[in-house]
Scaffold this motif. Structure first.
Motif, PDB file in Angstrom:
ATOM      1  N   ASN A  73       2.318   8.256  21.664  1.00 43.62           N
ATOM      2  CA  ASN A  73       1.713   9.407  22.820  1.00 43.62           C
ATOM      3  C   ASN A  73       1.204  10.377  22.086  1.00 43.62           C
ATOM      4  O   ASN A  73       1.225  12.002  22.633  1.00 43.62           O
ATOM      5  N   LYS A  74      -0.154  10.322  21.678  1.00 45.35           N
ATOM      6  CA  LYS A  74      -0.289  11.162  20.921  1.00 45.35           C
ATOM      7  C   LYS A  74      -0.716  12.605  21.855  1.00 45.35           C
ATOM      8  O   LYS A  74      -1.009  13.948  21.555  1.00 45.35           O
ATOM      9  N   LYS A  75      -1.552  12.234  22.797  1.00 49.15           N
ATOM     10  CA  LYS A  75      -2.307  13.611  23.503  1.00 49.15           C
ATOM     11  C   LYS A  75      -1.292  14.312  24.322  1.00 49.15           C
ATOM     12  O   LYS A  75      -1.511  15.486  24.151  1.00 49.15           O
ATOM     13  N   GLN A  76      -0.072  13.926  24.612  1.00 51.39           N
ATOM     14  CA  GLN A  76       0.863  14.884  24.840  1.00 51.39           C
ATOM     15  C   GLN A  76       1.379  15.386  23.627  1.00 51.39           C
ATOM     16  O   GLN A  76       1.949  16.747  24.341  1.00 51.39           O
ATOM     17  N   LEU A  77       1.762  14.957  22.996  1.00 58.19           N
ATOM     18  CA  LEU A  77       2.166  15.867  21.822  1.00 58.19           C
ATOM     19  C   LEU A  77       0.988  17.086  20.684  1.00 58.19           C
ATOM     20  O   LEU A  77       1.738  18.196  20.830  1.00 58.19           O
ATOM     21  N   LYS A  78      -0.491  16.306  21.381  1.00 61.73           N
ATOM     22  CA  LYS A  78      -1.246  17.239  20.843  1.00 61.73           C
ATOM     23  C   LYS A  78      -0.972  18.733  22.041  1.00 61.73           C
ATOM     24  O   LYS A  78      -1.070  20.107  21.840  1.00 61.73           O
ATOM     25  N   LYS A  79      -0.500  18.330  23.443  1.00 64.92           N
ATOM     26  CA  LYS A  79      -0.932  19.425  24.546  1.00 64.92           C
ATOM     27  C   LYS A  79       0.791  20.563  24.121  1.00 64.92           C
ATOM     28  O   LYS A  79       0.348  21.357  24.350  1.00 64.92           O
ATOM     29  N   ALA A  80       1.903  19.706  23.253  1.00 68.11           N
ATOM     30  CA  ALA A  80       2.955  20.685  23.259  1.00 68.11           C
ATOM     31  C   ALA A  80       2.554  21.395  22.007  1.00 68.11           C
ATOM     32  O   ALA A  80       3.008  22.522  22.155  1.00 68.11           O
ATOM     33  N   ILE A  81       1.991  21.123  21.014  1.00 70.37           N
ATOM     34  CA  ILE A  81       1.734  21.942  20.158  1.00 70.37           C
ATOM     35  C   ILE A  81       0.714  23.305  20.367  1.00 70.37           C
ATOM     36  O   ILE A  81       1.360  24.299  20.091  1.00 70.37           O
ATOM     37  N   ASN A  82      -0.278  22.746  20.904  1.00 71.55           N
ATOM     38  CA  ASN A  82      -0.804  23.526  21.730  1.00 71.55           C
ATOM     39  C   ASN A  82      -0.047  24.352  22.379  1.00 71.55           C
ATOM     40  O   ASN A  82      -0.855  25.957  22.576  1.00 71.55           O
ATOM     41  N   LEU A  83       0.551  24.397  23.639  1.00 76.37           N
ATOM     42  CA  LEU A  83       1.178  25.095  24.433  1.00 76.37           C
ATOM     43  C   LEU A  83       2.659  25.689  23.289  1.00 76.37           C
ATOM     44  O   LEU A  83       2.426  27.205  23.581  1.00 76.37           O
TER      45      LEU A  83
END
Length: 285
Positions: A73-83
């Motif tokens: 789930n690359k999309k959710q990982l990116k979201k988490a890192i950005n947050l």
């Protein structure tokens, strides 16, 4: 007789439809909850906190695990890192389990390169999913310049004043040694102690707990899928004590995070176990 059979079929059909609607509602909500990461702020008060650390913020996150057997789930990982990057913090603590499956480790650490290192560093421990091949996990963590705490501690210094961050290896697959991790740390020092598995809190001595102003743990995912917040399943022995949240036993505090990722039956869902980023704000008293 025919009318009775017809009525029975209608009842069965209605029950089936209601059941399917319930399942659909559960899945829609669970996917929604999974994607909505909460920011939880907790104030840590202690006379041991040095003046230079008064008001400093320490961000804690664990259990990324944005992969199943067949998906990443690359999309959710990116979201988490950005947050995480958006939050004000002086230190980041990582509580282990960065991917679930060994084949997705490289993908996680590739994205983790985008995690901005705050002024006073990132400190990471191993979770059970960093094994097998702990050497590979160690190399990845070193490459992105994280401080690895494996039965060891690090001193964080601001203008000659210090706090300590200590951590142990995983309880299941490593050799957890709080005595070694806390070596050189005195009772009057301010120290944060990390263990991936909260069950290890049961094995710590009174002296070790006294030298840890707070213990941080993960691993349970807050139950991942709960009965409206009641944790019925968690991969620990003492789920009734260490399922989720801030606990205090014998005057010693332990915080168990719900983590930020994970999966259930190959699905990226959570039910009343919302993913979280925790920010501890230090306050000298």
């Amino acid at each position: 007789m025919q009318a009775k059979k017809k009525n029975m079929k209608n009842v069965v059909l209605k029950i089936t439809l209601y059941f399917l609607l319930l399942i659909l509602t559960f899945l829609i909500y669970s996917h929604y909850e999974y994607k909505n990461i909460k920011i939880r702020t907790i104030e840590i008060k202690s006379k041991d906190i040095p003046e230079e650390f008064n008001g400093r913020k320490i961000l804690y996150v664990a259990d990324f695990q944005y992969d199943t057997i067949g998906r990443f789930n690359k999309k959710q990982l990116k979201k988490a890192i950005n947050l995480i990057n958006e939050q004000k913090k002086d230190i980041i603590l990582l509580g282990g389990d960065y991917s679930t499956w060994e084949k997705y480790r490289a993908a996680f650490y590739k994205e983790a390169e985008n995690l901005k290192i705050p002024e006073y560093g990132i400190y990471a421990i191993y979770g059970n999913h960093e094994y097998p091949n702990i050497e590979e996990s160690t190399e990845y963590l070193k490459k992105i310049k994280y401080n690895i705490l494996a039965n060891s501690s690090k001193k964080v210094t601001i203008n000659s004043q210090n706090i300590y961050i200590a951590g142990v290896e995983d309880l299941w697959h490593g050799i957890s040694d709080a005595k070694k991790a806390l070596e050189g740390i005195e009772k009057e020092d301010f120290a944060i102690f990390m263990t991936h598995n909260p069950d290890y809190f049961e094995e710590m001595t009174e002296s070790q707990k006294e030298r840890s102003d707070i213990t941080l743990a993960a691993h349970t995912h807050g139950g991942q899928v709960t009965f409206f917040g009641k944790v019925f399943f968690a991969p620990i022995r003492h789920k009734e004590k260490y399922g989720y949240g801030m606990k205090e036993y014998g005057g010693h505090k332990i915080y168990i995070t719900s983590g930020i990722g994970g999966s259930f039956l190959e699905m990226f869902i959570r039910f009343f176990a919302q993913p979280e980023i925790v920010i501890f704000e230090l306050k000298k008293v």
